[in-house]
Design a protein around this motif. Structure first.
Motif, PDB file in Angstrom:
ATOM      1  N   ILE A  17     -17.903   5.285 -10.335  1.00  0.00           N
ATOM      2  CA  ILE A  17     -19.080   5.470  -9.477  1.00  0.00           C
ATOM      3  C   ILE A  17     -19.258   6.941  -9.133  1.00  0.00           C
ATOM      4  O   ILE A  17     -20.371   7.470  -9.158  1.00  0.00           O
ATOM      5  CB  ILE A  17     -18.974   4.586  -8.212  1.00  0.00           C
ATOM      6  N   ALA A  18     -18.158   7.632  -8.843  1.00  0.00           N
ATOM      7  CA  ALA A  18     -18.237   9.069  -8.560  1.00  0.00           C
ATOM      8  C   ALA A  18     -18.720   9.838  -9.791  1.00  0.00           C
ATOM      9  O   ALA A  18     -19.558  10.748  -9.680  1.00  0.00           O
ATOM     10  CB  ALA A  18     -16.880   9.595  -8.105  1.00  0.00           C
ATOM     11  N   ASN A  37      -7.992  -0.200 -17.680  1.00  0.00           N
ATOM     12  CA  ASN A  37      -7.546   0.932 -16.865  1.00  0.00           C
ATOM     13  C   ASN A  37      -8.742   1.640 -16.219  1.00  0.00           C
ATOM     14  O   ASN A  37      -8.696   2.828 -15.952  1.00  0.00           O
ATOM     15  CB  ASN A  37      -6.698   1.910 -17.694  1.00  0.00           C
ATOM     16  N   VAL A  38      -9.804   0.895 -15.973  1.00  0.00           N
ATOM     17  CA  VAL A  38     -11.009   1.439 -15.346  1.00  0.00           C
ATOM     18  C   VAL A  38     -10.875   1.332 -13.830  1.00  0.00           C
ATOM     19  O   VAL A  38     -10.600   0.262 -13.302  1.00  0.00           O
ATOM     20  CB  VAL A  38     -12.270   0.679 -15.818  1.00  0.00           C
ATOM     21  N   ASP A  39     -11.074   2.459 -13.147  1.00  0.00           N
ATOM     22  CA  ASP A  39     -11.081   2.491 -11.686  1.00  0.00           C
ATOM     23  C   ASP A  39     -12.545   2.641 -11.259  1.00  0.00           C
ATOM     24  O   ASP A  39     -13.179   3.663 -11.529  1.00  0.00           O
ATOM     25  CB  ASP A  39     -10.244   3.671 -11.187  1.00  0.00           C
ATOM     26  N   VAL A  56     -20.132   6.049 -18.872  1.00  0.00           N
ATOM     27  CA  VAL A  56     -19.712   5.603 -17.536  1.00  0.00           C
ATOM     28  C   VAL A  56     -20.212   4.185 -17.286  1.00  0.00           C
ATOM     29  O   VAL A  56     -19.476   3.340 -16.770  1.00  0.00           O
ATOM     30  CB  VAL A  56     -20.219   6.580 -16.449  1.00  0.00           C
ATOM     31  N   SER A  57     -21.445   3.905 -17.680  1.00  0.00           N
ATOM     32  CA  SER A  57     -21.983   2.555 -17.474  1.00  0.00           C
ATOM     33  C   SER A  57     -21.250   1.537 -18.344  1.00  0.00           C
ATOM     34  O   SER A  57     -21.036   0.395 -17.918  1.00  0.00           O
ATOM     35  CB  SER A  57     -23.486   2.517 -17.729  1.00  0.00           C
ATOM     36  N   GLU A  58     -20.825   1.940 -19.546  1.00  0.00           N
ATOM     37  CA  GLU A  58     -20.009   1.042 -20.372  1.00  0.00           C
ATOM     38  C   GLU A  58     -18.680   0.745 -19.683  1.00  0.00           C
ATOM     39  O   GLU A  58     -18.207  -0.386 -19.690  1.00  0.00           O
ATOM     40  CB  GLU A  58     -19.725   1.673 -21.736  1.00  0.00           C
ATOM     41  N   ASN A  59     -18.081   1.789 -19.100  1.00  0.00           N
ATOM     42  CA  ASN A  59     -16.811   1.595 -18.398  1.00  0.00           C
ATOM     43  C   ASN A  59     -16.968   0.626 -17.235  1.00  0.00           C
ATOM     44  O   ASN A  59     -16.127  -0.255 -17.036  1.00  0.00           O
ATOM     45  CB  ASN A  59     -16.260   2.930 -17.892  1.00  0.00           C
ATOM     46  N   ILE A  60     -18.030   0.794 -16.474  1.00  0.00           N
ATOM     47  CA  ILE A  60     -18.258  -0.078 -15.321  1.00  0.00           C
ATOM     48  C   ILE A  60     -18.476  -1.523 -15.775  1.00  0.00           C
ATOM     49  O   ILE A  60     -17.922  -2.457 -15.202  1.00  0.00           O
ATOM     50  CB  ILE A  60     -19.440   0.426 -14.472  1.00  0.00           C
ATOM     51  N   SER A  61     -19.267  -1.695 -16.824  1.00  0.00           N
ATOM     52  CA  SER A  61     -19.551  -3.058 -17.282  1.00  0.00           C
ATOM     53  C   SER A  61     -18.332  -3.739 -17.904  1.00  0.00           C
ATOM     54  O   SER A  61     -18.266  -4.960 -17.944  1.00  0.00           O
ATOM     55  CB  SER A  61     -20.726  -3.070 -18.255  1.00  0.00           C
ATOM     56  N   ASN A  62     -17.358  -2.960 -18.369  1.00  0.00           N
ATOM     57  CA  ASN A  62     -16.161  -3.537 -18.981  1.00  0.00           C
ATOM     58  C   ASN A  62     -14.928  -3.441 -18.099  1.00  0.00           C
ATOM     59  O   ASN A  62     -13.807  -3.605 -18.584  1.00  0.00           O
ATOM     60  CB  ASN A  62     -15.879  -2.846 -20.318  1.00  0.00           C
ATOM     61  N   GLU A 119     -22.176  12.060 -10.146  1.00  0.00           N
ATOM     62  CA  GLU A 119     -22.135  13.448 -10.596  1.00  0.00           C
ATOM     63  C   GLU A 119     -23.016  13.648 -11.826  1.00  0.00           C
ATOM     64  O   GLU A 119     -23.767  14.624 -11.912  1.00  0.00           O
ATOM     65  CB  GLU A 119     -20.696  13.852 -10.913  1.00  0.00           C
ATOM     66  N   ALA A 120     -22.959  12.729 -12.767  1.00  0.00           N
ATOM     67  CA  ALA A 120     -23.787  12.832 -13.971  1.00  0.00           C
ATOM     68  C   ALA A 120     -25.269  12.723 -13.614  1.00  0.00           C
ATOM     69  O   ALA A 120     -26.106  13.463 -14.150  1.00  0.00           O
ATOM     70  CB  ALA A 120     -23.405  11.740 -14.967  1.00  0.00           C
TER      71      ALA A 120
END
Length: 128
Positions: free
Chosen positions: A95-96, A88-90, A25-31, A100-101
């Motif tokens: 964040i949700a 395609n990262v929302d 998730v953090s990789e997705n946010i950073s990219n 949750e994680a």
């Protein structure tokens, strides 16, 4: 004692799985602003090892949703029409997922700690 062992093993495996999920998730946010980046997801799988039920993170999967098209003729990756493919990262979904994680991780950590405390209390009672 084996029930304590099973509980600790299940908690520890869930902690590892949630940590892997949070890492992706953090990789997705950073990219999120990286052109051509596809969102990564991690499914969980139930496995049995030595008769103990455990959860583990599965193979990383890429989200197959279409990439967003962004109009910016000055971008070096823009095509003839001035568009390039974004990610395609929302961020709201990420964040949700992160919350949750994090909450699942904390719940499993609490279960691990309570099991450890119960085991210690039992050992003290047996020593008397």
């Amino acid at each position: 004692m084996s029930d304590f062992s099973h509980s600790l093993t299940a908690s520890a495996s869930a902690l590892r799985a949630q940590a892997a999920r949070l890492r992706h998730v953090s990789e997705n946010i950073s990219n999120a602003d990286t052109p051509g980046y596809r969102r990564k997801t991690v499914p969980f799988e139930m496995v049995q090892k030595d008769g103990k039920d455990m959860v583990q993170a599965g193979r990383v999967q890429l989200d197959r949703r279409d990439l967003s098209r962004i109009y910016d003729p000055s971008h070096p990756m823009a095509d003839d029409t001035g568009n390039y493919r974004g990610s395609n990262v929302d961020l709201m979904i990420e964040i949700a997922d992160a919350r949750e994680a994090q909450r699942s991780y904390e719940a499993n950590l609490k279960m691990f700690d309570q099991t450890r405390q119960m085991s210690s209390s039992l050992m003290e009672l047996l020593r008397r």
